[in-house]
Motif scaffolding. Structure first.
Motif, PDB file in Angstrom:
ATOM      1  N   GLN A 141       0.812  -1.212   0.000  1.00 51.91           N
ATOM      2  CA  GLN A 141       0.000   0.000   0.000  1.00 51.91           C
ATOM      3  C   GLN A 141       0.849   1.268   0.000  1.00 51.91           C
ATOM      4  O   GLN A 141       0.366   2.361  -0.323  1.00 51.91           O
ATOM      5  N   LYS A 142       2.126   1.141   0.353  1.00 49.95           N
ATOM      6  CA  LYS A 142       3.025   2.291   0.355  1.00 49.95           C
ATOM      7  C   LYS A 142       3.587   2.590  -1.037  1.00 49.95           C
ATOM      8  O   LYS A 142       4.158   3.655  -1.255  1.00 49.95           O
ATOM      9  N   VAL A 143       3.451   1.644  -1.942  1.00 45.73           N
ATOM     10  CA  VAL A 143       4.005   1.812  -3.286  1.00 45.73           C
ATOM     11  C   VAL A 143       3.003   2.561  -4.155  1.00 45.73           C
ATOM     12  O   VAL A 143       1.943   2.031  -4.500  1.00 45.73           O
ATOM     13  N   LYS A 144       3.324   3.784  -4.466  1.00 47.05           N
ATOM     14  CA  LYS A 144       2.469   4.622  -5.301  1.00 47.05           C
ATOM     15  C   LYS A 144       3.155   4.880  -6.635  1.00 47.05           C
ATOM     16  O   LYS A 144       4.321   5.272  -6.683  1.00 47.05           O
ATOM     17  N   ILE A 145       2.398   4.663  -7.717  1.00 47.01           N
ATOM     18  CA  ILE A 145       2.949   4.878  -9.054  1.00 47.01           C
ATOM     19  C   ILE A 145       2.042   5.863  -9.791  1.00 47.01           C
ATOM     20  O   ILE A 145       0.848   5.609  -9.947  1.00 47.01           O
ATOM     21  N   SER A 146       2.607   6.957 -10.239  1.00 46.26           N
ATOM     22  CA  SER A 146       1.841   7.990 -10.916  1.00 46.26           C
ATOM     23  C   SER A 146       1.411   7.533 -12.310  1.00 46.26           C
ATOM     24  O   SER A 146       2.232   7.042 -13.098  1.00 46.26           O
ATOM     25  N   ASP A 147       0.113   7.686 -12.616  1.00 42.61           N
ATOM     26  CA  ASP A 147      -0.388   7.348 -13.951  1.00 42.61           C
ATOM     27  C   ASP A 147       0.255   8.232 -15.016  1.00 42.61           C
ATOM     28  O   ASP A 147       0.501   7.788 -16.143  1.00 42.61           O
ATOM     29  N   LEU A 148       0.524   9.484 -14.665  1.00 44.07           N
ATOM     30  CA  LEU A 148       1.162  10.388 -15.616  1.00 44.07           C
ATOM     31  C   LEU A 148       2.561   9.893 -15.965  1.00 44.07           C
ATOM     32  O   LEU A 148       2.954   9.873 -17.136  1.00 44.07           O
ATOM     33  N   ASP A 149       3.301   9.490 -14.941  1.00 43.33           N
ATOM     34  CA  ASP A 149       4.646   8.953 -15.178  1.00 43.33           C
ATOM     35  C   ASP A 149       4.581   7.696 -16.046  1.00 43.33           C
ATOM     36  O   ASP A 149       5.428   7.482 -16.924  1.00 43.33           O
ATOM     37  N   GLU A 278      10.041  -3.208  -8.400  1.00 48.68           N
ATOM     38  CA  GLU A 278      11.298  -2.570  -7.992  1.00 48.68           C
ATOM     39  C   GLU A 278      11.097  -1.716  -6.742  1.00 48.68           C
ATOM     40  O   GLU A 278      11.897  -1.777  -5.795  1.00 48.68           O
ATOM     41  N   LYS A 279      10.023  -0.926  -6.720  1.00 46.17           N
ATOM     42  CA  LYS A 279       9.745  -0.080  -5.553  1.00 46.17           C
ATOM     43  C   LYS A 279       9.407  -0.914  -4.323  1.00 46.17           C
ATOM     44  O   LYS A 279       9.792  -0.583  -3.198  1.00 46.17           O
ATOM     45  N   THR A 282      12.511  -2.241  -2.823  1.00 44.69           N
ATOM     46  CA  THR A 282      13.203  -1.182  -2.088  1.00 44.69           C
ATOM     47  C   THR A 282      12.561  -0.961  -0.722  1.00 44.69           C
ATOM     48  O   THR A 282      13.246  -0.821   0.295  1.00 44.69           O
ATOM     49  N   GLU A 283      11.213  -0.940  -0.702  1.00 43.93           N
ATOM     50  CA  GLU A 283      10.483  -0.781   0.555  1.00 43.93           C
ATOM     51  C   GLU A 283      10.773  -1.942   1.504  1.00 43.93           C
ATOM     52  O   GLU A 283      10.954  -1.755   2.717  1.00 43.93           O
ATOM     53  N   ALA A 284      10.800  -3.156   0.954  1.00 42.11           N
ATOM     54  CA  ALA A 284      11.042  -4.349   1.775  1.00 42.11           C
ATOM     55  C   ALA A 284      12.444  -4.321   2.374  1.00 42.11           C
ATOM     56  O   ALA A 284      12.636  -4.663   3.549  1.00 42.11           O
ATOM     57  N   ASP A 285      13.430  -3.909   1.570  1.00 43.58           N
ATOM     58  CA  ASP A 285      14.812  -3.827   2.067  1.00 43.58           C
ATOM     59  C   ASP A 285      14.925  -2.795   3.195  1.00 43.58           C
ATOM     60  O   ASP A 285      15.601  -3.042   4.204  1.00 43.58           O
ATOM     61  N   ALA A 286      14.256  -1.654   3.002  1.00 49.48           N
ATOM     62  CA  ALA A 286      14.300  -0.601   4.019  1.00 49.48           C
ATOM     63  C   ALA A 286      13.605  -1.065   5.307  1.00 49.48           C
ATOM     64  O   ALA A 286      14.067  -0.774   6.415  1.00 49.48           O
ATOM     65  N   TYR A 287      12.495  -1.781   5.150  1.00 46.94           N
ATOM     66  CA  TYR A 287      11.734  -2.279   6.300  1.00 46.94           C
ATOM     67  C   TYR A 287      12.572  -3.275   7.094  1.00 46.94           C
ATOM     68  O   TYR A 287      12.619  -3.233   8.334  1.00 46.94           O
TER      69      TYR A 287
END
Length: 300
Positions: A141-149, A278-279, A282-287
């Motif tokens: 739920q922390k992984v946000k991906i912009s539709d514009l991007d 990928e994100k 990254t979140e999992a590694d940081a956690y």
């Protein structure tokens, strides 16, 4: 999958290793959870099968760190109410054997010959399941991906390499007909030589034993394996791909319709999955790093 690879390696170079049951000397305590010297030795032997580590001492260091991480992962999963499903762990263990074309008994024999208990592999699977639950339920739920991007990235990708929308028909020479892959491939090549478009695909198949034809419908380039997509991109409507060996026989794909893709949906979905993965990693590694910093890790 690395685990399947180690089983195949073991089959090719099976050597008997005597596993000495060591005294359960506690080497590390992670938030009250003990890791013994025997646990570390077992994991190090398992890593040896995986061809990880440059030496025995290197593998023991890697094993110790890996077991500390797993202790943190399983404890965090338990704190959040996610318990490993033992049935799922057993099923995963069985799948490893099946994928390596082994029985569970044979897998056990190979591990035992290398001095590794089946429990060592199951403990690893159990930790993986626990961590997957944490990642899926807490971190995703922390992984946000912009539709514009995603739109911009998809357009750029389309600009780098043209992608296509297809209407495809599959022609499959089933292996149930007996004979070798070579003979079925030869029949498929003969079919390909006589192929004259999708409309006559079924009629032509009637001249061959166990040749099945089915419409696959719309497919986008990104939904196909890269070698297949690359080949179809060079073919015109009414053409058929070269035979490829698949799980249940020899397959060819016929192009019934083809057009340059204008819909970015498929490209965006693939990008969303790639970027999201990928994100998430990254979140999992940081956690996990945060759990390590906050943990009580006592080395003895």
């Amino acid at each position: 999958m690395r685990i399947i690879g180690l089983i195949l390696i073991a089959l090719l170079s099976l050597t008997s290793v005597t596993s000495t049951a060591q005294a359960a000397k506690v080497t590390v305590v992670v938030n009250g959870q003990t890791i013994t010297d025997y646990d570390i030795n077992q994991r190090a032997l398992f890593m040896r099968l995986e061809r990880r580590g440059k030496s025995n001492s290197d593998r023991r260091k890697l094993a110790e760190e890996e077991l500390i991480d797993e202790a943190l992962k399983t404890a965090e999963a338990r704190r959040l109410g996610f318990e490993a499903n033992e049935k799922a762990v057993d099923q995963a263990y069985t799948r490893i054997a099946i994928n390596a074309k082994l029985s569970v008994a044979k897998l056990n024999t190979i591990l035992t010959a290398a001095g590794v208990q089946s429990k060592t592999l199951k403990d690893r699977l159990r930790a993986q399941y626990a961590w997957q639950a944490v990642v899926s339920n807490v971190l995703r739920q922390k992984v946000k991906i912009s539709d514009l991007d995603l739109d911009l990235a998809a357009k750029e990708k389309l600009g780098e390499t043209t992608t296509y929308d297809y209407m495809l028909t599959e022609v499959l020479f089933l292996d149930s007909a007996g004979g070798s892959v070579k003979s079925r491939t030869a029949q498929a090549n003969q079919y390909r030589k006589n192929f004259n478009g999708c409309d006559s695909a079924v009629e032509l198949s009637l001249s061959y034993r166990d040749a099945a034809v089915r419409k696959l419908g719309r497919r986008h380039s990104t939904q196909l394996a890269e070698p297949v997509a690359a080949e179809l991109a060079k073919l015109s409507v009414g053409s058929i791909s070269k035979p490829r060996t698949v799980a249940n026989g020899v397959q060819m794909l016929a192009i019934c319709q083809k057009s340059a893709a204008e819909d970015l949906t498929f490209v965006k979905n693939k990008l969303r999955n790639d970027v999201g993965t990928e994100k998430l990693e990254t979140e999992a590694d940081a956690y996990l790093e945060k759990l390590r910093k906050e943990a009580s890790i006592e080395r003895r």
